[in-house]
Design an enzyme around this catalytic site. Structure first.
Site, mmCIF file in Angstrom:
data_model
loop_
_atom_site.group_PDB
_atom_site.id
_atom_site.type_symbol
_atom_site.label_atom_id
_atom_site.label_comp_id
_atom_site.label_asym_id
_atom_site.label_seq_id
_atom_site.Cartn_x
_atom_site.Cartn_y
_atom_site.Cartn_z
ATOM 1 N N ASP A 1 0.876 -1.150 -0.147
ATOM 2 C CA ASP A 1 0.002 -0.055 0.127
ATOM 3 C C ASP A 1 1.005 1.179 0.094
ATOM 4 O O ASP A 1 1.927 1.439 0.782
ATOM 5 C CB ASP A 1 -0.947 -0.036 1.391
ATOM 6 N N ILE A 2 0.742 2.082 -0.897
ATOM 7 C CA ILE A 2 1.327 3.457 -0.831
ATOM 8 C C ILE A 2 1.210 4.251 -0.008
ATOM 9 O O ILE A 2 2.139 5.140 0.533
ATOM 10 C CB ILE A 2 0.945 4.133 -2.395
ATOM 11 N N HIS B 1 -10.295 -5.345 -3.049
ATOM 12 C CA HIS B 1 -8.892 -5.589 -2.700
ATOM 13 C C HIS B 1 -8.844 -5.796 -1.118
ATOM 14 O O HIS B 1 -9.854 -5.338 -0.388
ATOM 15 C CB HIS B 1 -8.003 -4.609 -2.702
ATOM 16 N N HIS C 1 -6.947 -5.723 2.463
ATOM 17 C CA HIS C 1 -5.969 -5.108 3.189
ATOM 18 C C HIS C 1 -5.242 -6.136 4.238
ATOM 19 O O HIS C 1 -5.997 -6.526 4.954
ATOM 20 C CB HIS C 1 -6.079 -3.835 4.024
HETATM 21 P P1 5GP Z 1 -9.670 1.388 0.219
HETATM 22 O O1 5GP Z 1 -10.200 2.921 0.709
HETATM 23 O O2 5GP Z 1 -10.343 1.352 -1.148
HETATM 24 O O3 5GP Z 1 -10.163 0.243 1.043
HETATM 25 O O4 5GP Z 1 -8.363 1.194 -0.042
HETATM 26 C C1 5GP Z 1 -7.389 1.953 -1.150
HETATM 27 C C2 5GP Z 1 -6.121 1.429 -0.548
HETATM 28 O O5 5GP Z 1 -5.266 1.842 -1.763
HETATM 29 C C3 5GP Z 1 -5.607 2.536 0.587
HETATM 30 O O6 5GP Z 1 -5.110 1.998 1.504
HETATM 31 C C4 5GP Z 1 -4.637 3.548 -0.380
HETATM 32 O O7 5GP Z 1 -3.581 4.096 0.626
HETATM 33 C C5 5GP Z 1 -4.152 2.724 -1.309
HETATM 34 N N1 5GP Z 1 -3.798 3.190 -2.645
HETATM 35 C C6 5GP Z 1 -4.438 4.334 -3.262
HETATM 36 N N2 5GP Z 1 -3.734 4.654 -4.388
HETATM 37 C C7 5GP Z 1 -2.687 3.728 -4.505
HETATM 38 C C8 5GP Z 1 -1.548 3.590 -5.488
HETATM 39 O O8 5GP Z 1 -1.431 4.192 -6.311
HETATM 40 N N3 5GP Z 1 -0.736 2.574 -5.271
HETATM 41 C C9 5GP Z 1 -0.723 1.777 -4.138
HETATM 42 N N4 5GP Z 1 0.135 0.850 -3.969
HETATM 43 N N5 5GP Z 1 -1.721 1.864 -3.272
HETATM 44 C C10 5GP Z 1 -2.797 2.769 -3.351
#
Ligand code: 5GP
Length: 137
Positions: free
Chosen positions: A33-34, A102, A104
């Site tokens: 995660d970035i 996804h 985590h």
């Molecule tokens: P969500 O909020 O959809 O459950 O999680 C999305 C996750 O993707 C977040 O933890 C965010 O930090 C991560 N994320 C967002 N953009 C990128 C990216 O460009 N690359 C990576 N590796 N992670 C990302």
């Protein structure tokens, strides 16, 4: 739900955007995660175009969870992990920000979490953690 093939994870899957990858096969990709919520925060995604867990084919969901377990074991071996939070947000109302399903894997405690995707991590440091996880696979 309609799938947007320009979402960030779809672009990572097509190698249009970089990612620090730890595992890849023909069905699943795992990458760092970035904006990690803890050291070693890893994401596992199926390659098929599903927005949420509810849109994902059950067999693909089952296979993705097998990979989630494999990555979790590698994290436990490679990092100083006390516990791992497995988090999966389905839908914007749940806080999902990237519309590609996804999982985590966050080496942390539910009591420590709360700041979701707010701060960029040090990508060099993340790469070191990714290399350790890869070596433990
Ligand atoms: P969500 O909020 O959809 O459950 O999680 C999305 C996750 O993707 C977040 O933890 C965010 O930090 C991560 N994320 C967002 N953009 C990128 C990216 O460009 N690359 C990576 N590796 N992670 C990302």
């Amino acid at each position: 739900m309609t799938y947007d093939d320009q979402n960030i994870f779809a672009r990572i899957l097509r190698n249009e955007l970089p990612a620090i990858k730890v595992y890849e096969d023909d069905q699943v990709l795992a990458f760092m995660d970035i904006m990690p919520q803890a050291e070693g925060h890893t994401l596992v995604i199926p390659k098929s175009p599903a927005v949420t867990l509810l849109d994902l084919d059950p067999q693909e969901a089952a296979y993705t969870i097998q990979v989630v377990q494999k990555i979790a074991k590698a994290m436990e071996k490679a990092l100083d992990v006390k516990g791992i939070v497995l988090m999966q947000l389905s839908g914007a109302a749940a806080g999902q920000t990237v519309p590609h399903v996804h999982f985590h894997l966050i080496p942390s405690s539910v009591h420590e979490l709360g700041k979701h995707g707010v701060q960029m991590g040090d990508q060099d440091q993340i790469k070191v953690l990714a290399d350790k996880i890869k070596a433990a696979l």
